[in-house]
Every structure is written in structure tokens, then in C-alpha cells.
Design a protein around this motif. Structure first.
Motif: not given
Length: 258
Positions: A220-240
Motif C-alpha cells: 500500500s502507498a500513496v503514489i503522486n497523491g493517489s492511494p493504492i492497495k494490493m493484498i495477496g496470499e502466497a503458499t510456498l510449499g505443499g498446497r498446489s
């Protein structure tokens, strides 16, 4: 007869044995306290000194930058390293040039077994108040261009290849808070500001390493006055099927990039 039998009994010696046993235990306790004291002195005094003075020199030579650390603290009982006042400058002919990165404080929880093997591994890394200054001149050359490729072989993508770094590392559960990046593009006479940046990365590594738990990636950040938000989920092993799975959601509001 009863009196004579009592008089002939030999003197008791358990007290002498107890004294010897007590003396041996005392020596062992003194040695243990001395060992702990030496270990603590190495951890609290020597290692911070090396981190403050030797580490910048080592990494500076490997990465071709000028690195300085104003203060370092290390707890040898939980292997937590705290570095304050980190400054990174471009290097030209062995001389510092322009500062392009500074960090107010970085807290790292190190993996002892990996360190003994010569690998740089941490289970968590918290970076607070990072400030990066990226500049592109009129010839479209960046102030850190020489860091974006290997000196012996040009990387056409312009992205640093972590596998080619001269040491093995695995940074896990990375959190960056209260940070900003300024991109000064002199070729277009525009400046871009990324402020109030919050970043979480599960791992950055150039060799296989696995932890039991990882944080969820987010940005999340404010880029040139505009807010942005990115949320993810990552599995590093075993579930895929291939052991890796990533889900990402993105929320953009009134983006304006001049």
C-alpha cells in the motif's frame, strides 16, 4: 562389650566426600558462568562492532556500493540484530558519490545454523523508514544503473539477477513500513513520489530455503497523491501442484501519474 564396640567404630568420612563434590560442582558452575559471560560479551560487544564496521566493507565490496551503519545491536540469546542509520551510496572508483538509499532502522532475526554454514538467512526482517532516491538523467541512465546488471555479462532485461550475487541469502517475512521512494526523471522533467509505503514480502532468496510460516504479501502507498492497495496470499510449499500458490487482489483509487 557394647561400650568397646562403639569405641572401635572408624571415623565417618562422608563430610570429606561432600566437600569434594561441592568443590567440583562449584568449579563447574564457575566455568559455566565464565562461558556464558564470554558468549554474552562476544554477542553484545564484538558482533555489533563487526556488523557496524566489517559488514559494510564486505557488502560494499561485493555489491560495489558505499555502505555505512551508524549503530548496531545484537542479542546473542535470540539472535536478533538491530541496525540503525543505514546509508547506501553509489560508488565510483572506490569513492562514494550519491546517496540513493537510507534506512532508519532494520531489525533482523537471524538463523544461527545457516550462519554457521556461511549462508545469510533470517526468519523475519522489519525495515522502518526506508527512503530511496532514484534518478534518471537526460540520457536515460539511472543513478544505480551499474547495479542492475552483472559486470561480466549484461542483463538485457535490466533486472538484477539475485542468483549471480557472490553470496547465498534468504530473507523471509520482510516488512517495510513508513517508507518512501522518489523517482526524479530528468529526461521528462517529472518527479514521481511514492509515500506512506507499506510492504510485506514472504521471501527473497537465491537458494532453496523453507520456513514453517510466511506472512501474506501486501503493498500500500500513496503514489503522486493517489492511494493504492494490493493484498495477496502466497503458499510456498505443499498446497498446489508445484508447491507454490499466489492470490492477489488490488484496490486502486483515483490514480494519477503525470
Amino acid at each position: 562389650e557394647k561400650k568397646s564396640s562403639k569405641a572401635k567404630k572408624p571415623p565417618k568420612a562422608p563430610k570429606v566426600q561432600k566437600r569434594r563434590s561441592t568443590s567440583g560442582t562449584l568449579k563447574l558452575l564457575v566455568l559455566l558462568i565464565a562461558a556464558v559471560g564470554i558468549y554474552a560479551a562476544i554477542g553484545f560487544i564484538l558482533l555489533p562492532h563487526l556488523a557496524k564496521n566489517s559488514l559494510p566493507k564486505y557488502l560494499g565490496e561485493k555489491l560495489h556500493v558505499n555502505l555505512s551503519i551508524s549503530d548496531a545491536r545484537f542479542n546473542p540469546f535470540n539472535f536478533q540484530l538491530v541496525l540503525s542509520g543505514i546509508s547506501v551510496e553509489t560508488d565510483e572508483d572506490g569513492e562514494p558519490q550519491t546517496r540513493f538509499l537510507s534506512i532508519a532502522e532494520a531489525t533482523v532475526n537471524l538463523d544461527l545454523l545457516s550462519l554457521l554454514r556461511g549462508d545469510l538467512v533470517c526468519s523475519t526482517m522489519d525495515i522502518n523508514r526506508l527512503h530511496a532516491q532514484i534518478t534518471r538523467d537526460r540520457n536515460k541512465r539511472y543513478n544505480i544503473s551499474y547495479l542492475l546488471h552483472n559486470q561480466s555479462k549484461r542483463n538485457q532485461s535490466g533486472i538484477i539477477d539475485f542468483a549471480e550475487l557472490p553470496f547465498l541469502f534468504s530473507f523471509n517475512n520482510i516488512k517495510v513500513s513508513d517508507s518512501q521512494i522518489i523517482f526524479d526523471d530528468k529526461s521528462t522533467a517529472k518527479t514521481h513520489h511514492i509515500k506512506e509505503m507499506e510492504l510485506a514480502l514472504p521471501a527473497i532468496s537465491n537458494f532453496p530455503y523453507q520456513l514453517d510460516t510466511y506472512i501474506h504479501p501486501r503493498f500500500s502507498a500513496v503514489i503522486n497523491g493517489s492511494p493504492i492497495k494490493m493484498i495477496g496470499e502466497a503458499t510456498l510449499g505443499g498446497r498446489s501442484e508445484d508447491g507454490r500458490q499466489t492470490l492477489l487482489s488490488c484496490d486502486l483509487n483515483d490514480i494519477d501519474i503525470p
